[in-house]
Scaffold this active site. Structure first.
Site, mmCIF file in Angstrom:
data_model
loop_
_atom_site.group_PDB
_atom_site.id
_atom_site.type_symbol
_atom_site.label_atom_id
_atom_site.label_comp_id
_atom_site.label_asym_id
_atom_site.label_seq_id
_atom_site.Cartn_x
_atom_site.Cartn_y
_atom_site.Cartn_z
ATOM 1 N N THR A 108 40.342 47.465 46.819
ATOM 2 C CA THR A 108 40.686 46.302 47.643
ATOM 3 C C THR A 108 40.718 46.648 49.128
ATOM 4 O O THR A 108 40.376 45.827 49.980
ATOM 5 C CB THR A 108 42.056 45.748 47.196
ATOM 6 O OG1 THR A 108 41.930 45.315 45.842
ATOM 7 C CG2 THR A 108 42.497 44.573 48.045
ATOM 8 N N SER B 184 38.605 50.270 41.411
ATOM 9 C CA SER B 184 39.091 51.497 40.768
ATOM 10 C C SER B 184 38.749 51.534 39.285
ATOM 11 O O SER B 184 38.433 52.594 38.734
ATOM 12 C CB SER B 184 40.595 51.631 40.971
ATOM 13 O OG SER B 184 41.272 50.526 40.403
ATOM 14 N N THR C 44 43.801 49.805 43.680
ATOM 15 C CA THR C 44 45.175 50.051 43.245
ATOM 16 C C THR C 44 45.375 49.891 41.728
ATOM 17 O O THR C 44 46.356 50.398 41.187
ATOM 18 C CB THR C 44 46.143 49.095 43.972
ATOM 19 O OG1 THR C 44 45.745 47.754 43.721
ATOM 20 C CG2 THR C 44 46.176 49.375 45.450
ATOM 21 N N ASP C 45 44.447 49.188 41.062
ATOM 22 C CA ASP C 45 44.696 48.877 39.645
ATOM 23 C C ASP C 45 44.870 50.137 38.789
ATOM 24 O O ASP C 45 45.764 50.200 37.942
ATOM 25 C CB ASP C 45 43.561 48.015 39.080
ATOM 26 C CG ASP C 45 43.609 46.599 39.639
ATOM 27 O OD1 ASP C 45 44.631 46.233 40.236
ATOM 28 O OD2 ASP C 45 42.614 45.872 39.487
HETATM 29 N N1 DGL Z 1 42.242 45.606 42.550
HETATM 30 C C1 DGL Z 1 41.087 46.340 42.964
HETATM 31 C C2 DGL Z 1 41.012 47.739 42.402
HETATM 32 O O1 DGL Z 1 41.938 48.239 41.807
HETATM 33 C C3 DGL Z 1 39.831 45.619 42.665
HETATM 34 C C4 DGL Z 1 39.224 44.984 43.855
HETATM 35 C C5 DGL Z 1 37.859 45.519 44.163
HETATM 36 O O2 DGL Z 1 36.872 44.995 43.668
HETATM 37 O O3 DGL Z 1 37.780 46.483 44.923
HETATM 38 O O4 DGL Z 1 40.046 48.376 42.570
#
Ligand code: DGL
Length: 382
Positions: free
Chosen positions: A54, A91, A125-126
């Protein structure tokens, strides 16, 4: 005193006694300007490895590593920053092969650049808590790896990515950050990659170590540490992934009321070398899962017990009263069947690792050993 003293045998000053005073006078007269002109010690050098997430997910096209560096005016006051683009994906899109490549790259950067102070990695961050724990277990150098991300993307009002990245650079540049394993920096807080969890899907203050607490903070004036990590890290790590080309498959199975055995069996039949069972409370399984775990052990698949409660510790069997109800099927002083004995031989207590961290540790540990006692030791030391 030199200036008042003259040699009675001579009419001249005694210069041999005078020279220390003369030196002090000369330093007072000329020393300060000379010191002021001395070039300052160079700022620490920090390398930035961008993987996406993100923090770079701008509408209309992701920010590159170079653009992220440019988003931090004033970074040059804290560090001399170099950068590279490792990947630019969410991620959850990073593959396990990319994990291995990322860790190898970071180990290589440290090995070939002794002047490097630390490394900053951006991540989505996920699954940041997984990627950072993998680096925590596999980067064998005293210098810090600092993983940062952001909850708001660059097209959002209130984007906090540039601030998080700048703080990550400050942490990586600080000598106090050495020998603390991989660090996670978001929202002004420094957490250990071992302990940190994404606790909220949306909030900025999502990365927390729960009751274990954060290690420190990044304040306006300096980086401050309050706590130390006590488990093995950095040069005390024992895992060498330089020659590992593939991580073993380890699956996480959740315990819930009436859960079936077939999910466990399917994981085993599809090549899992380990199962992390996210037990209810301190060890309960449900439904037919016990049968599934017995099947796993019969096929030589290791079972790590870890609580689904979010925190709390599962103790190794020899440290636990024989109180029954454990996933090894033993306890209570009952005679164990051969199947139960075999299951016990393949069961490892996950200590205080959450199921998702236990999975990372088991994958890494299985690259080193397939001895149950050794795996249990590893879970107790990391
Ligand atoms: N929440 C984001 C992650 O953990 C996904 C967003 C993205 O596409 O970069 O990567």
């Amino acid at each position: 005193m030199c200036a008042l003293y003259t040699d009675p045998m001579s009419s001249s000053w005694n210069w041999r006694r005078c020279w220390p005073v003369a030196l002090v006078l000369a330093m007072l007269a000329f020393g300060q300007p000379l010191l002021a002109q001395r070039p300052q010690d160079p700022l620490p050098r920090v390398h930035f490895v961008a993987t996406g997430g993100t923090i770079s997910n701008r509408e209309g096209g992701r920010l590159s590593a170079e653009e992220l560096v440019k988003s931090m005016p004033g970074v040059e006051r804290f560090a001399r920053l170099t950068h590279e683009q490792f990947a630019n994906v969410a991620s959850s899109e990073l593959s396990l092969a990319q994990w291995l490549a990322l860790s190898k790259r970071i180990n290589e950067l440290f090995a070939t650049d002794q002047e490097l102070a630390g490394i900053v990695v951006t991540s989505g961050t996920d699954t940041l808590e997984e990627t950072s724990f993998f680096l925590h277990l596999t980067v064998r150098d005293p210098r810090p790896v600092v993983v940062v991300g952001s909850m708001r993307n660059p097209s959002t009002v209130g984007y906090e990515g540039a601030a998080n990245l700048l703080q990550g650079v400050r942490v990586a540049a600080d000598p106090l950050s050495r020998n603390k394993g991989t660090l996670v920096v978001l929202n002004d807080e420094i957490n250990s990659a071992r302990n940190v969890t994404k606790t909220d899907a949306l909030r900025l203050q999502t990365f927390r170590s729960r009751e274990l607490g954060m290690l420190g903070v990044v304040d306006r004036d300096r980086v401050v540490y309050f706590n130390q990590i006590t488990q093995r890290t950095n040069e005390r790590l024992e895992f060498d992934i330089t020659k590992v080309t593939q991580l073993p498959r380890v699956d996480v199975i959740m315990v819930y009321q009436g859960a079936p055995a077939d999910l466990i069996k399917a994981a085993v039949d599809n090549g899992a070398r380990g199962i992390v069972i996210a037990v209810a409370g301190a060890g309960a399984t449900s439904g037919d899962q016990s049968e599934g775990l017995t099947y796993a052990a019969s096929k030589g698949v290791f079972i790590v017990t870890s609580t689904r409660s979010g925190s709390g510790r599962i103790a190794p069997p020899q440290q636990r009263p024989r109180d029954g109800g454990a996933t090894d099927g033993g306890g209570g002083g009952f005679q164990l069947s051969p199947e139960q004995q075999r299951r016990r031989q393949f069961t490892i207590a996950g200590e205080d690792h959450t199921p998702i961290k236990a999975r990372v540790l088991l994958m890494v540990a299985l690259t080193k050993t397939t001895e149950r006692a050794e795996l249990q030791r590893i879970f107790s030391e990391y």
